[in-house]
Design a protein around this motif. Sequence first.
Motif, PDB file in Angstrom:
ATOM      1  N   THR A 109       0.865  -1.177   0.000  1.00 50.20           N
ATOM      2  CA  THR A 109       0.000   0.000   0.000  1.00 50.20           C
ATOM      3  C   THR A 109       0.897   1.220   0.000  1.00 50.20           C
ATOM      4  O   THR A 109       1.832   1.304   0.806  1.00 50.20           O
ATOM      5  N   PHE A 110       0.598   2.161  -0.871  1.00 51.01           N
ATOM      6  CA  PHE A 110       1.437   3.329  -1.020  1.00 51.01           C
ATOM      7  C   PHE A 110       0.856   4.532  -0.292  1.00 51.01           C
ATOM      8  O   PHE A 110      -0.363   4.690  -0.160  1.00 51.01           O
ATOM      9  N   GLY A 111       1.743   5.387   0.166  1.00 50.99           N
ATOM     10  CA  GLY A 111       1.337   6.684   0.661  1.00 50.99           C
ATOM     11  C   GLY A 111       0.995   7.585  -0.511  1.00 50.99           C
ATOM     12  O   GLY A 111       1.193   7.219  -1.675  1.00 50.99           O
ATOM     13  N   ALA A 112       0.505   8.773  -0.198  1.00 48.33           N
ATOM     14  CA  ALA A 112       0.088   9.710  -1.240  1.00 48.33           C
ATOM     15  C   ALA A 112       1.265  10.436  -1.873  1.00 48.33           C
ATOM     16  O   ALA A 112       1.101  11.139  -2.869  1.00 48.33           O
ATOM     17  N   GLY A 113       2.439  10.297  -1.304  1.00 48.27           N
ATOM     18  CA  GLY A 113       3.619  10.913  -1.894  1.00 48.27           C
ATOM     19  C   GLY A 113       3.915  12.291  -1.328  1.00 48.27           C
ATOM     20  O   GLY A 113       3.041  12.972  -0.777  1.00 48.27           O
TER      21      GLY A 113
ATOM     22  N   MET B  34       1.052  -6.998 -10.928  1.00 46.85           N
ATOM     23  CA  MET B  34       0.114  -6.053 -10.362  1.00 46.85           C
ATOM     24  C   MET B  34      -0.158  -4.914 -11.323  1.00 46.85           C
ATOM     25  O   MET B  34       0.681  -4.584 -12.173  1.00 46.85           O
ATOM     26  N   TRP B  35      -1.310  -4.332 -11.176  1.00 44.59           N
ATOM     27  CA  TRP B  35      -1.644  -3.090 -11.866  1.00 44.59           C
ATOM     28  C   TRP B  35      -2.009  -2.057 -10.820  1.00 44.59           C
ATOM     29  O   TRP B  35      -2.815  -2.310  -9.924  1.00 44.59           O
ATOM     30  N   TYR B  36      -1.381  -0.906 -10.958  1.00 45.40           N
ATOM     31  CA  TYR B  36      -1.661   0.211 -10.059  1.00 45.40           C
ATOM     32  C   TYR B  36      -2.246   1.365 -10.868  1.00 45.40           C
ATOM     33  O   TYR B  36      -1.897   1.579 -12.031  1.00 45.40           O
ATOM     34  N   ARG B  37      -3.095   2.130 -10.213  1.00 46.74           N
ATOM     35  CA  ARG B  37      -3.637   3.350 -10.800  1.00 46.74           C
ATOM     36  C   ARG B  37      -3.096   4.516  -9.993  1.00 46.74           C
ATOM     37  O   ARG B  37      -3.114   4.491  -8.766  1.00 46.74           O
ATOM     38  N   GLN B  38      -2.615   5.528 -10.683  1.00 42.27           N
ATOM     39  CA  GLN B  38      -2.057   6.691 -10.009  1.00 42.27           C
ATOM     40  C   GLN B  38      -2.688   7.958 -10.562  1.00 42.27           C
ATOM     41  O   GLN B  38      -2.512   8.296 -11.739  1.00 42.27           O
ATOM     42  N   TYR B  39      -3.411   8.644  -9.683  1.00 36.44           N
ATOM     43  CA  TYR B  39      -3.947   9.941 -10.070  1.00 36.44           C
ATOM     44  C   TYR B  39      -2.849  10.983  -9.905  1.00 36.44           C
ATOM     45  O   TYR B  39      -1.887  10.789  -9.164  1.00 36.44           O
ATOM     46  N   SER B  40      -3.027  12.099 -10.570  1.00 37.96           N
ATOM     47  CA  SER B  40      -2.006  13.141 -10.575  1.00 37.96           C
ATOM     48  C   SER B  40      -1.646  13.561  -9.151  1.00 37.96           C
ATOM     49  O   SER B  40      -2.516  13.817  -8.323  1.00 37.96           O
ATOM     50  N   ARG B  41      -0.350  13.576  -8.875  1.00 38.85           N
ATOM     51  CA  ARG B  41       0.183  14.030  -7.585  1.00 38.85           C
ATOM     52  C   ARG B  41      -0.274  13.160  -6.420  1.00 38.85           C
ATOM     53  O   ARG B  41      -0.331  13.620  -5.274  1.00 38.85           O
ATOM     54  N   LYS B  42      -0.601  11.917  -6.688  1.00 42.39           N
ATOM     55  CA  LYS B  42      -0.997  10.973  -5.644  1.00 42.39           C
ATOM     56  C   LYS B  42      -0.135   9.726  -5.728  1.00 42.39           C
ATOM     57  O   LYS B  42       0.530   9.479  -6.729  1.00 42.39           O
ATOM     58  N   GLY B  43      -0.162   8.927  -4.668  1.00 41.43           N
ATOM     59  CA  GLY B  43       0.545   7.664  -4.702  1.00 41.43           C
ATOM     60  C   GLY B  43      -0.226   6.614  -5.475  1.00 41.43           C
ATOM     61  O   GLY B  43      -1.429   6.735  -5.675  1.00 41.43           O
TER      62      GLY B  43
END
Lengths: 119, 116
Positions: A109-113, B34-43
């Motif tokens: 699980t990733f943090g929001a950065g 795995m597949w991850y989705r990343q929205y702008s400026r998010k983890g």
Amino acid sequence: GAVVSQHPSRVICKSGTSVKIECRSLDFQATTMFWYRQFPKQSLMLMATSNEGSKATYEQGVEKDKFLINHASLTLSTLTVTSAHPEDSSFYICSARHHRGISGANVLTFGAGSRLTVL
Amino acid sequence: QKEVEQDPGPLSVPEGAIVSLNCTYSNSAFQYFMWYRQYSRKGPELLMYTYSSGNKEDGRFTAQVDKSSKYISLFIRDSQPSDSATYLCAMRAFNAGGTSYGKLTFGQGTILTVHP
């Protein structure tokens, strides 16, 4: 579900200063956390593995004296960028492993950065 | 040659379209995908996780793995504007040690835009 909180989300600092980024697992214990770096429109690159109660393991090419990692408890890891320079400007993301569901899968699980800008 | 290749796009589709995202890899040791989705400026946010060849379905998302061809895909049915994001494939080799779980190898990510 498992949540990883990362703070601050954005930080701007002057060249030569140090910046600390915190990563917390909110509802689970994480003996191992991971720190990544992401440049614009590029993929995530693993920087180091943070181990609770012991030294971090750094990936090849990552300066351990510049990127100090401390994993003092089962829910907190910190990354300190020391004597930051403009080339250290980047998006830093932490993650933690947890056990998910009946499938037995261990996932990250990733943090929001944290977006670091060094002037 | 990169271990994981992913077309960065960008990919633009109309709402309701079926989206196909793909990655190829060269390391035959990779066992988990795995597949991850990343929205702008998010983890990144985990979408799908699989460790065997074949298909896995979760709602509008289907992950497909073909280990013989070293090729993985993510299909999105009835795509929505809220699906607009960067999609990252990730994979790792099997290792009983706990510290291996972070050693994911990511694709570059595909930027997807679903327009109304």
